[in-house]
Write an enzyme that holds these catalytic residues in place. Structure first.
Site, PDB file in Angstrom:
ATOM      1  N   TYR A   1     -24.217   4.552   6.758  1.00 47.12           N
ATOM      2  CA  TYR A   1     -23.660   3.240   6.388  1.00 47.12           C
ATOM      3  C   TYR A   1     -24.731   2.153   6.369  1.00 47.12           C
ATOM      4  CZ  TYR A   1     -19.144   5.474   7.597  1.00 47.12           C
ATOM      5  OH  TYR A   1     -18.061   6.311   7.704  1.00 47.12           O
TER       6      TYR A   1
ATOM      7  N   HIS B   1     -21.098  14.495  10.010  1.00 42.85           N
ATOM      8  CA  HIS B   1     -20.405  13.700   8.996  1.00 42.85           C
ATOM      9  C   HIS B   1     -19.707  14.553   7.931  1.00 42.85           C
ATOM     10  CE1 HIS B   1     -20.606   9.396   7.157  1.00 42.85           C
ATOM     11  NE2 HIS B   1     -19.474   9.980   6.856  1.00 42.85           N
TER      12      HIS B   1
ATOM     13  N   LEU C   1      -5.693   3.945   3.824  1.00 39.52           N
ATOM     14  CA  LEU C   1      -4.844   3.248   2.850  1.00 39.52           C
ATOM     15  C   LEU C   1      -4.966   3.856   1.453  1.00 39.52           C
ATOM     16  CD1 LEU C   1      -5.480  -0.406   4.068  1.00 39.52           C
ATOM     17  CD2 LEU C   1      -3.569   1.098   4.635  1.00 39.52           C
TER      18      LEU C   1
ATOM     19  N   ILE D   1      -8.683   4.395  11.249  1.00 45.97           N
ATOM     20  CA  ILE D   1      -9.795   3.427  11.252  1.00 45.97           C
ATOM     21  C   ILE D   1      -9.851   2.652   9.932  1.00 45.97           C
ATOM     22  CG2 ILE D   1     -11.328   4.388  13.002  1.00 45.97           C
ATOM     23  CD1 ILE D   1     -12.639   6.029  10.691  1.00 45.97           C
TER      24      ILE D   1
ATOM     25  N   SER E   1     -11.758  -3.721   7.154  1.00 42.83           N
ATOM     26  CA  SER E   1     -11.610  -5.018   6.502  1.00 42.83           C
ATOM     27  C   SER E   1     -12.801  -5.869   6.915  1.00 42.83           C
ATOM     28  CB  SER E   1     -10.312  -5.720   6.912  1.00 42.83           C
ATOM     29  OG  SER E   1     -10.224  -6.972   6.251  1.00 42.83           O
TER      30      SER E   1
ATOM     31  N   ASN F   1      -4.148  -5.576  10.076  1.00 44.43           N
ATOM     32  CA  ASN F   1      -4.230  -4.141  10.357  1.00 44.43           C
ATOM     33  C   ASN F   1      -3.961  -3.811  11.819  1.00 44.43           C
ATOM     34  OD1 ASN F   1      -4.899  -3.740   7.676  1.00 44.43           O
ATOM     35  ND2 ASN F   1      -7.081  -3.395   8.054  1.00 44.43           N
TER      36      ASN F   1
END
Length: 272
Positions: free
Chosen positions: A49, A107, A189, A227, A230, A239
């Site tokens: 990330y 990962h 989502l 998880i 936002s 959330n």
């Protein structure tokens, strides 16, 4: 404070956390501080990330003691293998400014590399040395999990998988439950794919909640850790507001019918 789930190693993980995928490094510390201020206690990061330094800075400047925040990071595909995974975790700890991780995951299985068992052995060593409290995987299938167990005697505590109303992974979740593994949902989502369906819209209207809250509540009631991400304070707060309403059996049946096997991310068996 959100509920917690117990790992088979005796540790516990907050059921609801916030993910840091695609959060820009220059915003990460601020997002982490805001999330912790609002009541989150789980931050889900990863080496790939590119924002572990921001995550660490956010933790240190949040005012919370280290033992009040559960921190996850992950070993990327190009760091698989025993020695390289050991190095990768040490580099993550250095970027985070921590001496210990609460959870570290492989990962992706990257099956074509065929290095995930050696990578797992590295995580076991780091766990035994006290550098990591709990160890798990992400995007693994049951055969790959069983291979880890068979070859090392250590079963992952958690498998973080793509899971949302359009990709419900019922068979994988059942296999996790049989093995005492926590299911954690990434992309919970599903990029909003289900938000405009009659099922989600009707539940949202009846409960006075947003479609996102309905879907996240569904994950919670399935018993998954989740998880969502936002970068907005309002989104983070929304959330988090999942624990004062419930879905009915009819709601679950309606959401169950949305399963289409649709991924937003890559196929774990060909990726990496």
């Amino acid at each position: 404070m959100t509920a917690t789930l117990e790992f088979h190693d005796g540790s516990r993980i907050p059921q609801l956390g916030f993910g840091l995928w695609q959060v820009p490094e220059d915003r990460t510390a601020e997002v982490v501080r805001e999330a912790l201020e609002l009541g989150y206690r789980l931050a889900d990061g990863a080496a790939i990330y590119g924002n572990e330094e921001g995550l660490g800075h956010g933790l240190r400047t949040s005012g919370l003691p280290r033992d009040k925040v559960f921190v996850t990071t992950k070993v990327w595909n190009d760091a698989q293998g025993f020695e390289s995974a050991l190095r990768a975790v040490e580099e993550s700890l250095k970027r985070l400014g921590l001496d210990r991780l609460d959870l570290c995951l492989i990962h992706w299985p990257a099956p074509k590399r065929n290095l995930y068992v050696e990578t797992w052995r590295a995580l076991i060593r780091l766990r035994d040395e006290g550098r990591i409290t709990s160890i798990g995987v992400s995007n693994f299938d049951l055969d790959q999990i069983d291979r880890l167990t068979a070859e090392t005697g250590v079963t992952p505590v958690l498998n973080q998988i793509e899971l949302h109303p359009m990709l419900q992974q019922a068979e994988l979740r059942a296999g996790h439950a049989e093995r005492g593994i926590v299911t954690q949902s990434w992309s919970p989502l599903g990029r909003g794919m289900a938000f405009e369906t009659p099922a989600i819209r009707e539940i949202a209207e009846r409960t006075g909640r947003s479609p996102a809250q309905v879907v996240l509540r569904w994950h919670i009631e399935l018993g998954c850790a989740v998880i969502p991400r936002s970068t907005r304070r309002a989104g983070l707060a929304e959330n988090l507001a999942l624990f004062d309403f419930e879905l009915t059996e009819a709601d679950h049946a309606a959401i169950s019918a949305l399963d289409a096997g649709t991924r937003t991310g890559p196929d774990p068996q060909s990726f990496g």
